[in-house]
Design a protein around this motif. Structure first.
Motif, short mmCIF file in Angstrom:
data_model
loop_
_atom_site.label_atom_id
_atom_site.label_comp_id
_atom_site.label_asym_id
_atom_site.label_seq_id
_atom_site.Cartn_x
_atom_site.Cartn_y
_atom_site.Cartn_z
N THR A 1 0.78 -1.29 -0.09
CA THR A 1 0.13 -0.02 0.03
C THR A 1 0.79 1.40 0.13
O THR A 1 0.34 2.27 -0.29
CB THR A 1 -0.79 0.15 1.22
N ALA A 2 2.01 1.11 0.45
CA ALA A 2 3.09 2.38 0.37
C ALA A 2 3.29 2.69 -1.19
O ALA A 2 3.40 3.97 -1.22
CB ALA A 2 4.21 1.88 1.11
N ASP A 3 3.21 1.73 -2.09
CA ASP A 3 3.36 2.38 -3.46
C ASP A 3 2.11 2.73 -4.14
O ASP A 3 2.02 3.01 -5.22
CB ASP A 3 3.87 0.98 -4.21
N ALA A 4 0.95 2.57 -3.38
CA ALA A 4 -0.47 3.08 -4.00
C ALA A 4 -1.04 4.26 -3.50
O ALA A 4 -0.73 4.89 -2.59
CB ALA A 4 -1.35 1.78 -3.61
N ALA A 5 -1.92 4.67 -4.36
CA ALA A 5 -2.61 5.92 -4.08
C ALA A 5 -3.97 5.56 -4.40
O ALA A 5 -4.48 4.73 -5.12
CB ALA A 5 -2.41 7.06 -4.98
N THR A 6 -4.97 6.14 -3.58
CA THR A 6 -6.54 5.76 -3.71
C THR A 6 -7.27 6.45 -4.43
O THR A 6 -7.19 7.61 -4.57
CB THR A 6 -6.98 5.92 -2.04
N TYR A 7 -8.01 5.82 -5.34
CA TYR A 7 -8.87 6.51 -6.40
C TYR A 7 -10.31 5.61 -6.37
O TYR A 7 -10.44 4.57 -5.56
CB TYR A 7 -8.26 6.50 -7.83
N LEU B 1 -10.34 2.38 -4.38
CA LEU B 1 -9.44 1.17 -4.53
C LEU B 1 -7.81 1.64 -4.63
O LEU B 1 -7.87 2.71 -5.08
CB LEU B 1 -9.50 0.75 -6.18
N ASN B 2 -7.09 0.79 -4.32
CA ASN B 2 -5.67 1.13 -4.12
C ASN B 2 -4.88 1.05 -5.64
O ASN B 2 -4.64 -0.05 -5.65
CB ASN B 2 -4.99 0.47 -2.90
N VAL B 3 -4.53 1.96 -6.29
CA VAL B 3 -3.74 1.80 -7.48
C VAL B 3 -2.42 1.83 -7.45
O VAL B 3 -1.87 2.91 -6.75
CB VAL B 3 -4.23 3.01 -8.39
N ALA B 4 -1.56 0.71 -7.59
CA ALA B 4 -0.24 0.56 -7.18
C ALA B 4 0.67 1.21 -8.46
O ALA B 4 1.53 1.74 -8.43
CB ALA B 4 0.04 -0.72 -7.11
N MET C 1 -12.03 4.94 -13.59
CA MET C 1 -11.36 5.34 -12.55
C MET C 1 -11.15 6.93 -12.44
O MET C 1 -11.11 7.52 -13.55
CB MET C 1 -10.29 4.41 -12.17
N SER C 2 -11.21 7.37 -11.08
CA SER C 2 -10.95 9.01 -11.19
C SER C 2 -9.43 9.10 -11.09
O SER C 2 -8.97 10.21 -10.51
CB SER C 2 -11.55 9.23 -9.99
N THR C 3 -8.62 8.37 -11.57
CA THR C 3 -7.09 9.03 -11.89
C THR C 3 -7.04 9.93 -12.71
O THR C 3 -7.96 10.06 -13.52
CB THR C 3 -6.52 7.42 -12.31
N PRO C 4 -5.86 10.54 -12.67
CA PRO C 4 -5.58 11.70 -13.47
C PRO C 4 -5.96 11.44 -14.93
O PRO C 4 -5.60 10.08 -15.50
CB PRO C 4 -4.32 12.12 -13.12
N THR C 5 -6.44 12.27 -15.78
CA THR C 5 -6.69 12.02 -17.34
C THR C 5 -5.43 11.43 -17.91
O THR C 5 -4.22 12.01 -17.96
CB THR C 5 -6.95 13.31 -18.11
N VAL C 6 -5.46 10.30 -18.70
CA VAL C 6 -4.40 9.85 -19.45
C VAL C 6 -3.73 10.78 -20.40
O VAL C 6 -4.50 11.28 -21.41
CB VAL C 6 -4.85 8.19 -19.92
N GLY C 7 -2.35 10.79 -20.45
CA GLY C 7 -1.94 11.59 -21.60
C GLY C 7 -1.69 10.91 -22.83
O GLY C 7 -2.14 9.88 -22.69
N ALA C 8 -0.96 11.29 -23.69
CA ALA C 8 -0.55 10.99 -25.14
C ALA C 8 0.19 9.84 -24.94
O ALA C 8 0.06 8.57 -25.84
CB ALA C 8 0.03 11.87 -26.10
N ASP C 9 1.01 9.45 -23.77
CA ASP C 9 1.79 8.20 -23.63
C ASP C 9 0.92 7.14 -23.13
O ASP C 9 1.66 6.05 -22.78
CB ASP C 9 2.85 8.81 -22.77
N GLY C 10 -0.29 7.36 -22.95
CA GLY C 10 -0.80 6.15 -22.31
C GLY C 10 -1.04 5.97 -20.80
O GLY C 10 -1.51 5.02 -20.30
N TYR C 11 -0.50 6.94 -19.98
CA TYR C 11 -0.47 7.04 -18.47
C TYR C 11 -1.00 8.15 -18.06
O TYR C 11 -0.89 9.42 -18.51
CB TYR C 11 1.24 7.00 -18.31
N SER C 12 -1.56 7.98 -16.70
CA SER C 12 -1.92 9.06 -16.01
C SER C 12 -0.86 9.77 -15.53
O SER C 12 0.10 9.22 -14.66
CB SER C 12 -2.91 8.40 -14.77
N PRO C 13 -0.61 11.18 -15.35
CA PRO C 13 0.52 11.89 -14.63
C PRO C 13 0.54 11.53 -13.05
O PRO C 13 -0.54 11.57 -12.72
CB PRO C 13 0.07 13.49 -14.92
N GLY C 14 1.42 11.24 -12.53
CA GLY C 14 1.56 10.94 -11.08
C GLY C 14 1.48 9.71 -10.81
O GLY C 14 1.58 9.07 -9.48
#
Length: 313
Positions: free
Chosen positions: A27-33, A64-67, A103-116
């Motif tokens: 859980t130390a590697d995860a953030a909750t969304y 949910l805890n997203v790692a 999921m409420s993660t930050p909007t995915v960028g052009a590289d396919g990943y959410s910032p942060g």
């Protein structure tokens, strides 16, 4: 072990995903969304980052805890982002996966990943399967083969015997031997009840192992369909008969030390193995236990089993 009532409950109860033993994540590697925008059924929590591997559904609003994330999973609901198929998935801290679109993660960028959000990397904490072996398929039911009665009611056992490629745990795809590379030994007491790790199926063989397989003692072989078998060895008593249809809750035997060992539970999984007229198992491929569900220790599943791991009922 996983009764139908409990399995139904899993599909409707809102859960915050916690760490399961053996995932290699914390859980130390995860953030909750939170889940958002899913339909009335909810968001599928899956054992692989693609459709068809559903463990349960959780409703909108579930935390949910997203790692970490990947952007090369499967596409769901035909979603497209920046003109390309949306293939971003979130790996949760217990090793399961959800489709990031909901999921409420930050909007995915052009590289396919959410910032942060951390990128998962190629292996996501699971070592590659040994050459010649296979993974147990995520689409087939798999459970820990012990009950809450294990070890005087403790409800768990330690993987403290031979591990992969140790002792008699040899062979991935030999045509002439009983391939046991991914077999596991659980420290249990004489007489503890034993379930079939593959859940429901048909008993292929039950009784004393023939002479060339004598180190298994009394054992039970279960056919789970599609060429997938499970085997439990060293039993003190066999509680089923050849040809019997079993459920995931059927006690197939009790822990023993037959075959010349101290009492413990040896179990293995195989694909496309064969059986001799006298009941000896050979050929096929040793299958690695994956996505093994359990009810104890807050419930969940083990993505894979590590050496020395605590395994709950």
């Amino acid at each position: 072990m996983l009764s139908s009532t409990i399995r139904r409950a899993w599909s409707v109860v809102s859960l915050t995903i916690l760490v399961s033993v053996g995932t290699g994540l914390s859980t130390a590697d995860a953030a909750t969304y939170r889940v958002t925008g899913a339909d009335s059924r909810g968001l599928a929590i899956q054992s692989e980052p693609r459709v068809g591997h559903v463990i349960r559904y959780v409703p909108n609003g579930t935390a949910l805890n997203v790692a970490c994330q990947i952007n090369d999973g499967g596409q769901v609901d035909g979603k497209v982002h920046k003109g390309r198929p949306f293939t971003t998935w979130d790996r949760l801290s217990d090793g399961t996966w959800v489709y990031d679109w909901y999921m409420s993660t930050p909007t995915v960028g052009a590289d396919g990943y959410s910032p942060g959000v951390k990128r998962c990397g190629a292996t996501s904490g699971v070592p590659p399967v040994a050459a010649g072996c296979v993974d147990w398929p995520a689409s087939k039911f798999l459970q820990t083969p012990l009950t809450r009665a294990a070890n005087s009611g403790a409800g768990y056992a330690w993987q403290n015997g031979s591990y992969y490629d140790e002792g008699f745990h040899k062979g991935c795809g030999s045509a002439t031997t009983m391939n046991q590379h991914y077999a596991l030994d659980l420290g249990m007491k004489l007489g503890d009840p034993v379930l079939a790790p593959g859940g429901a199926g048909t008993v292929e063989y039950a009784g004393w192992a023939p002479s060339d397989w004598r180190t298994c003692g009394k054992y039970v072989v279960i056919d789970h369909g599609g060429g997938w078998w499970s085997v439990v060895c060293h039993l003190d008593q066999v509680k089923v008969r050849t040809g019997q249809t079993i459920t995931d809750n059927t006690i197939v035997g009790t822990v023993g030390g037959t075959g010349g060992f101290a009492p413990h539970l040896h179990f293995s999984l195989m694909r496309n193995a064969k059986i001799t007229p006298s009941g000896g198992v050979y050929g096929g491929q040793s299958a690695r236990p994956r996505h093994m569900r359990h009810l104890g220790c807050t419930a969940g599943h083990y993505d894979h089993i590590t050496k020395g791991q605590k395994v709950c009922h």
